[in-house]
Write an enzyme that holds these catalytic residues in place. Structure first.
Site, mmCIF file in Angstrom:
data_model
loop_
_atom_site.group_PDB
_atom_site.id
_atom_site.type_symbol
_atom_site.label_atom_id
_atom_site.label_comp_id
_atom_site.label_asym_id
_atom_site.label_seq_id
_atom_site.Cartn_x
_atom_site.Cartn_y
_atom_site.Cartn_z
ATOM 1 C CG ASP A 4 11.112 -1.151 3.799
ATOM 2 O OD1 ASP A 4 10.239 -1.303 2.916
ATOM 3 O OD2 ASP A 4 11.956 -0.250 3.760
ATOM 4 C CE LYS A 41 16.479 2.387 7.654
ATOM 5 N NZ LYS A 41 17.800 2.401 6.991
ATOM 6 C CD GLU A 92 -1.327 -0.095 3.681
ATOM 7 O OE1 GLU A 92 -2.271 0.724 3.651
ATOM 8 O OE2 GLU A 92 -1.188 -0.920 4.588
#
Length: 489
Positions: free
Chosen positions: A175, A158, A108
């Protein structure tokens, strides 16, 4: 599976299409959304869902993969696609390009970009409230990952891997698993990650999900100070030395909120055994702070008149996301107009669900509004039907009755031989309407209006106003005979 490069005729007038996957579902444009150490993201489009997506390309460095490697990659990809949590970016599909050895991930799209860019762009925010809200969302995503069996570890968490929707403040982890995919495709001595956010045990390759807690602490540090962890050091070697020795980053001195500082210190403890879990962090008073306006905004009440009833409204209450799984709570119930009140129903729910006074009052107000809206719509519909019946006083009705509560009739306006009204009564109207609509489409006419009402016996009655196409000659009896097999079946 692999994508094909754009061909003649693929440009759609703008020359933006760069690649299409082999299933012809996803399109990749040549517009880059950003890149990292091993990934490049492009804007794309999902033709099946009709939405924009992010097409991510992960470089596996051309390493020859064994059959075991490929099977492991497929397992990793299947896990990524199976994850379903509101705080983790959804992966719609993934495959490895046999020609380029690249992994392609369709996810998305978040147009406001990364949390790092968003935080630096908007420096005038209330740090404590923002860090609490964003941190809580991130922790809920981590809790979902870490409570899987086996636990799923991000390993490269992060601010650059966390995305935000600037309009709603919605934050999601991205990720997920890509660092593991890349690292496992390379030499054993290679370590993938961002040194400033890497726990000391990651370098030893003996670790568990608490490396993500360490990284979360560094995320909190950057959000609170706008400083990159260990920005006082000049290179990765110095950072590695500082992390390995347990030295804390200087940015801690800039954290003004003592509660935030304590949380960061607990998360980046050099001894991983002393770090709290995501679930334990969520139980801290700091993350129990509730943004009342946000919570109340998320409470929704939808409703409609219960089928076959004139004074019963069927309502569905949606409560805000709660708990590590981030699932919304749905409560369905019937509201009896004249017997129930919004206040009494809200009081019962508050006691049963443990709601706070603000939530109770908000639910009461929204139930009252929804019930009044439904009953007003019913009144307007009834008034409209009365007006229409007066204007159509001269009607020719050809009724067909099947039992006491079931039937179909076709009404023709005497002053217009091209317009008709079709009325259908049936206790089980759902399947009937589907078949009736299909049957109407077989006739040379168009539906100009549709409405629903309730008979005196409590049975739903649907009405369709139709008009014949130009040059077509049909009588009410013709339409009646065409529809009879449907209603009689």
């Amino acid at each position: 599976m692999s994508g094909r490069k754009k061909e003649a005729g693929d440009d759609e007038g703008e020359g933006r299409i760069e690649e299409v996957d082999s299933s012809d579902r996803w399109i990749r444009y040549n517009e880059s959304l950003g890149s990292g150490s091993f990934k490049v993201a492009y804007k794309g489009f999902d033709k099946k869902l009709g939405i924009e997506i992010a097409w991510n390309k992960v470089n596996l460095f051309g390493r020859h993969l064994t059959e075991e490697d490929r099977e492991r990659l497929h397992r990793e990809v299947d896990i990524l696609k199976s994850l379903d949590n509101p705080y983790i970016i959804k992966c719609y599909g993934a495959w490895r390009d046999q020609k380029t050895s690249e992994m392609n991930f369709i996810t998305e799209l978040f147009t406001s970009g990364t949390l790092r860019d968003f935080r630096r762009k908007h420096q005038g925010i209330c740090v404590r409230d923002a860090v609490c809200k964003w941190g809580k969302n991130i922790l809920k995503g981590l809790a979902y990952m870490h409570t899987q069996n086996p636990p799923i570890i991000h390993r490269d968490l992060k601010c650059d891997n966390i995305f935000i929707n600037g309009h709603s403040g919605e934050v999601k982890i991205a990720d997920l698993g890509l660092a593991a995919l890349v690292e496992n495709s390379q030499r054993a001595q290679t370590v993938i990650g961002t040194p400033e956010f890497m726990a000391p045990e990651l370098y030893d390759e003996h670790y568990d999900e608490r490396v993500d807690i360490y990284a979360f602490g560094m995320v909190m540090l950057e959000l609170a100070t706008l400083r990159f962890p260990y920005d006082e050091l000049r290179n990765p070697a110095q950072i590695f030395k500082a992390v390995s020795s347990g030295r804390m980053p200087n940015a801690l001195l800039d954290v003004e909120d003592e509660e935030v500082l304590a949380i960061i210190r607990a998360c980046i403890n050099h001894d991983y055994r002393k770090r709290p879990s995501a679930l334990e962090l969520l139980e801290l008073p700091f993350f129990q702070m509730v943004d009342v306006s946000e919570t109340l905004h998320e409470i929704q009440v939808e409703g409609c008149l219960k089928e076959g009833c004139t004074s019963t409204v069927h309502l569905q209450l949606t409560l805000p996301k709660a708990g590590p799984n981030g699932k919304k709570k749905l409560v369905k119930f019937d509201f009896e107009v004249g017997d129930d009140t919004a206040v009494s129903v809200a009081d019962e729910m508050s006691e049963a669900l443990g709601l706070n006074p603000g939530e109770r009052d908000e639910i009461s107000a929204k139930i009252d509004y929804r019930v009044k809206s439904v009953m007003m719509q019913r009144q307007e519909s009834s008034t409209s039907r009365m007006k229409k019946s007066k204007s159509h006083a001269a009607l020719v009705r050809v009724p067909v009755a099947i039992g006491d509560n079931m039937g179909v009739s076709v009404v023709r306006k005497l002053d217009n031989n091209r317009e008709f009204r079709i009325e259908v009564c049936a206790p089980d109207r759902k399947n009937l309407l589907w078949e009736l609509t299909n049957s109407l489409h077989e006739l040379p006419l168009r539906v100009t209006n549709a409405s629903i009402s309730t008979t005196d016996s409590g049975v739903a009655m649907d009405a369709f106003d139709v008009c014949l196409e130009e040059g077509v000659e049909l009588t009410a009896q013709d339409i009646q005979e065409h529809l009879e097999p449907v209603i009689c079946t």
